[in-house]
Motif scaffolding. Sequence first.
Motif, PDB file in Angstrom:
ATOM      1  N   GLU A  86       1.109  -1.087   0.124  1.00  0.00           N
ATOM      2  CA  GLU A  86      -0.158  -0.131   0.189  1.00  0.00           C
ATOM      3  C   GLU A  86       0.842   1.131  -0.037  1.00  0.00           C
ATOM      4  OE1 GLU A  86      -3.905   1.931   2.287  1.00  0.00           O
ATOM      5  OE2 GLU A  86      -3.393  -0.197   2.147  1.00  0.00           O
ATOM      6  N   LYS A  87       1.304   1.815  -1.043  1.00  0.00           N
ATOM      7  CA  LYS A  87       2.046   2.879  -1.339  1.00  0.00           C
ATOM      8  C   LYS A  87       1.203   4.251  -0.772  1.00  0.00           C
ATOM      9  CE  LYS A  87       5.394   5.364  -3.095  1.00  0.00           C
ATOM     10  NZ  LYS A  87       6.228   5.613  -2.406  1.00  0.00           N
ATOM     11  N   ILE A  88       1.859   4.657   0.193  1.00  0.00           N
ATOM     12  CA  ILE A  88       1.141   6.032   0.716  1.00  0.00           C
ATOM     13  C   ILE A  88       1.816   7.264  -0.033  1.00  0.00           C
ATOM     14  CG2 ILE A  88       0.478   7.599   2.706  1.00  0.00           C
ATOM     15  CD1 ILE A  88      -0.807   4.736   2.667  1.00  0.00           C
ATOM     16  N   HIS A  89       0.999   8.059  -0.703  1.00  0.00           N
ATOM     17  CA  HIS A  89       1.468   9.107  -1.445  1.00  0.00           C
ATOM     18  C   HIS A  89       1.642  10.494  -0.623  1.00  0.00           C
ATOM     19  CE1 HIS A  89       0.764   6.769  -4.867  1.00  0.00           C
ATOM     20  NE2 HIS A  89      -0.466   6.503  -4.561  1.00  0.00           N
ATOM     21  N   SER A  90       0.872  10.558   0.272  1.00  0.00           N
ATOM     22  CA  SER A  90       1.086  11.856   1.311  1.00  0.00           C
ATOM     23  C   SER A  90       0.515  11.324   2.748  1.00  0.00           C
ATOM     24  CB  SER A  90       0.777  13.205   0.694  1.00  0.00           C
ATOM     25  OG  SER A  90      -0.812  13.024   0.541  1.00  0.00           O
ATOM     26  N   TYR A  91       1.011  12.130   3.728  1.00  0.00           N
ATOM     27  CA  TYR A  91       0.099  12.217   4.961  1.00  0.00           C
ATOM     28  C   TYR A  91      -0.255  13.683   5.284  1.00  0.00           C
ATOM     29  CZ  TYR A  91       2.583   7.912   6.106  1.00  0.00           C
ATOM     30  OH  TYR A  91       2.824   6.547   5.826  1.00  0.00           O
ATOM     31  N   THR A  92      -1.474  13.948   5.586  1.00  0.00           N
ATOM     32  CA  THR A  92      -2.012  15.166   6.013  1.00  0.00           C
ATOM     33  C   THR A  92      -2.573  15.057   7.565  1.00  0.00           C
ATOM     34  OG1 THR A  92      -2.623  15.689   3.730  1.00  0.00           O
ATOM     35  CG2 THR A  92      -3.640  17.125   5.573  1.00  0.00           C
ATOM     36  N   ILE A  93      -1.786  15.861   8.238  1.00  0.00           N
ATOM     37  CA  ILE A  93      -2.048  15.470   9.855  1.00  0.00           C
ATOM     38  C   ILE A  93      -2.443  16.668  10.577  1.00  0.00           C
ATOM     39  CG2 ILE A  93      -0.921  14.480  11.819  1.00  0.00           C
ATOM     40  CD1 ILE A  93       1.320  13.097  10.173  1.00  0.00           C
ATOM     41  N   HIS A  94      -3.564  16.370  11.275  1.00  0.00           N
ATOM     42  CA  HIS A  94      -4.047  17.443  11.981  1.00  0.00           C
ATOM     43  C   HIS A  94      -4.213  17.006  13.483  1.00  0.00           C
ATOM     44  CE1 HIS A  94      -5.294  19.859   8.610  1.00  0.00           C
ATOM     45  NE2 HIS A  94      -5.837  18.646   7.893  1.00  0.00           N
ATOM     46  N   VAL A  95      -3.503  17.700  14.399  1.00  0.00           N
ATOM     47  CA  VAL A  95      -3.624  17.475  15.944  1.00  0.00           C
ATOM     48  C   VAL A  95      -4.252  18.515  16.612  1.00  0.00           C
ATOM     49  CG1 VAL A  95      -2.184  16.682  17.677  1.00  0.00           C
ATOM     50  CG2 VAL A  95      -1.646  16.087  15.468  1.00  0.00           C
ATOM     51  N   ASP A  96      -5.162  18.019  17.624  1.00  0.00           N
ATOM     52  CA  ASP A  96      -5.661  18.715  18.516  1.00  0.00           C
ATOM     53  C   ASP A  96      -5.739  18.310  19.740  1.00  0.00           C
ATOM     54  OD1 ASP A  96      -6.790  20.903  20.069  1.00  0.00           O
ATOM     55  OD2 ASP A  96      -8.746  21.001  18.728  1.00  0.00           O
ATOM     56  N   GLY A  97      -4.767  18.525  20.622  1.00  0.00           N
ATOM     57  CA  GLY A  97      -4.797  17.666  21.947  1.00  0.00           C
ATOM     58  C   GLY A  97      -4.692  16.263  22.183  1.00  0.00           C
ATOM     59  N   ASN A  98      -5.500  15.449  22.380  1.00  0.00           N
ATOM     60  CA  ASN A  98      -5.369  13.934  22.422  1.00  0.00           C
ATOM     61  C   ASN A  98      -6.063  13.278  21.028  1.00  0.00           C
ATOM     62  OD1 ASN A  98      -8.040  14.045  23.320  1.00  0.00           O
ATOM     63  ND2 ASN A  98      -7.786  13.024  24.896  1.00  0.00           N
ATOM     64  N   LEU A  99      -6.464  14.201  20.179  1.00  0.00           N
ATOM     65  CA  LEU A  99      -7.208  13.756  18.809  1.00  0.00           C
ATOM     66  C   LEU A  99      -6.305  13.984  17.715  1.00  0.00           C
ATOM     67  CD1 LEU A  99      -9.565  12.473  17.495  1.00  0.00           C
ATOM     68  CD2 LEU A  99     -10.670  14.842  17.300  1.00  0.00           C
ATOM     69  N   ALA A 100      -6.137  13.014  16.766  1.00  0.00           N
ATOM     70  CA  ALA A 100      -5.371  13.406  15.529  1.00  0.00           C
ATOM     71  C   ALA A 100      -6.287  12.645  14.258  1.00  0.00           C
ATOM     72  CB  ALA A 100      -4.072  12.810  15.574  1.00  0.00           C
ATOM     73  N   SER A 101      -6.306  13.439  13.280  1.00  0.00           N
ATOM     74  CA  SER A 101      -6.764  13.017  12.179  1.00  0.00           C
ATOM     75  C   SER A 101      -5.785  12.844  11.127  1.00  0.00           C
ATOM     76  CB  SER A 101      -7.815  13.934  11.635  1.00  0.00           C
ATOM     77  OG  SER A 101      -8.494  13.764  10.349  1.00  0.00           O
ATOM     78  N   VAL A 102      -5.697  11.798  10.248  1.00  0.00           N
ATOM     79  CA  VAL A 102      -4.759  11.835   9.120  1.00  0.00           C
ATOM     80  C   VAL A 102      -5.471  11.406   7.999  1.00  0.00           C
ATOM     81  CG1 VAL A 102      -2.547  10.862   8.432  1.00  0.00           C
ATOM     82  CG2 VAL A 102      -3.095  11.142  10.915  1.00  0.00           C
ATOM     83  N   TRP A 103      -5.069  11.956   6.632  1.00  0.00           N
ATOM     84  CA  TRP A 103      -5.805  11.445   5.339  1.00  0.00           C
ATOM     85  C   TRP A 103      -4.740  11.064   4.607  1.00  0.00           C
ATOM     86  CZ3 TRP A 103     -10.437  11.546   3.366  1.00  0.00           C
ATOM     87  CH2 TRP A 103     -10.648  11.176   2.053  1.00  0.00           C
ATOM     88  N   THR A 104      -4.459   9.743   4.068  1.00  0.00           N
ATOM     89  CA  THR A 104      -3.519   9.152   3.134  1.00  0.00           C
ATOM     90  C   THR A 104      -4.151   8.904   1.860  1.00  0.00           C
ATOM     91  OG1 THR A 104      -3.655   7.173   4.230  1.00  0.00           O
ATOM     92  CG2 THR A 104      -2.090   8.780   5.284  1.00  0.00           C
ATOM     93  N   PRO A 105      -3.776   9.722   0.982  1.00  0.00           N
ATOM     94  CA  PRO A 105      -4.007   8.826  -0.435  1.00  0.00           C
ATOM     95  C   PRO A 105      -3.068   7.853  -0.782  1.00  0.00           C
ATOM     96  CG  PRO A 105      -3.764  11.188  -0.610  1.00  0.00           C
ATOM     97  CD  PRO A 105      -3.236  10.801   0.820  1.00  0.00           C
ATOM     98  N   TYR A 106      -3.545   6.677  -1.331  1.00  0.00           N
ATOM     99  CA  TYR A 106      -2.904   5.509  -1.701  1.00  0.00           C
ATOM    100  C   TYR A 106      -2.922   5.004  -2.859  1.00  0.00           C
ATOM    101  CZ  TYR A 106      -6.723   2.616  -0.738  1.00  0.00           C
ATOM    102  OH  TYR A 106      -7.876   1.805  -0.996  1.00  0.00           O
TER     103      TYR A 106
END
Length: 159
Positions: free
Chosen positions: A93-113
């Motif tokens: 699974e080739k990940i093309h990028s990581y878009t990471i958002h963090v707020d305190g103890n929560l994180a959201s990550v978008w990874t096109p593949y």
Amino acid sequence: MSRIIIVFTVLLCSVTASAQNQNEEKSIKEVLKTFFIGLHKGDSTLLKSTLHKNLKIQTTFTTSEGEKQLRTQTKSNLLKQVASKKTADMYLEKIHSYTIHVDGNLASVWTPYSFFLNGNFSHCGANSFQLFNDNGIWKIIYLVDMRRRANCEDAKQKK
């Protein structure tokens, strides 16, 4: 003089917050890299180390008839699938990028593949991970991926 101290204090706080956020992003990315190493190797124990006990997993796709689907999978089913991977099968699974958002103890990550099975292109899409900082250890609490076979020309080239 007091203005200089205030400006200096604000700048110092900004730099400190930025460094902390970069450290969190690095930790989160390492969790996801470990997840994918476990997936690629068929190592369910390694994969499980990245997952929260209350993980939710879903997949969305469009059928050949054009019907949009959302499927839910259990954590135990995912781990069984990974553990039963044939050693001859090569997952990538080739990940093309990581878009990471963090707020305190929560994180959201978008990874096109792009996903390849035994060196052959299978499908492309995007993953959306939600992670929880469980007292210093980031764990995946939600994973939804979108899969498609159409409009993947760029993804096929990124092997």
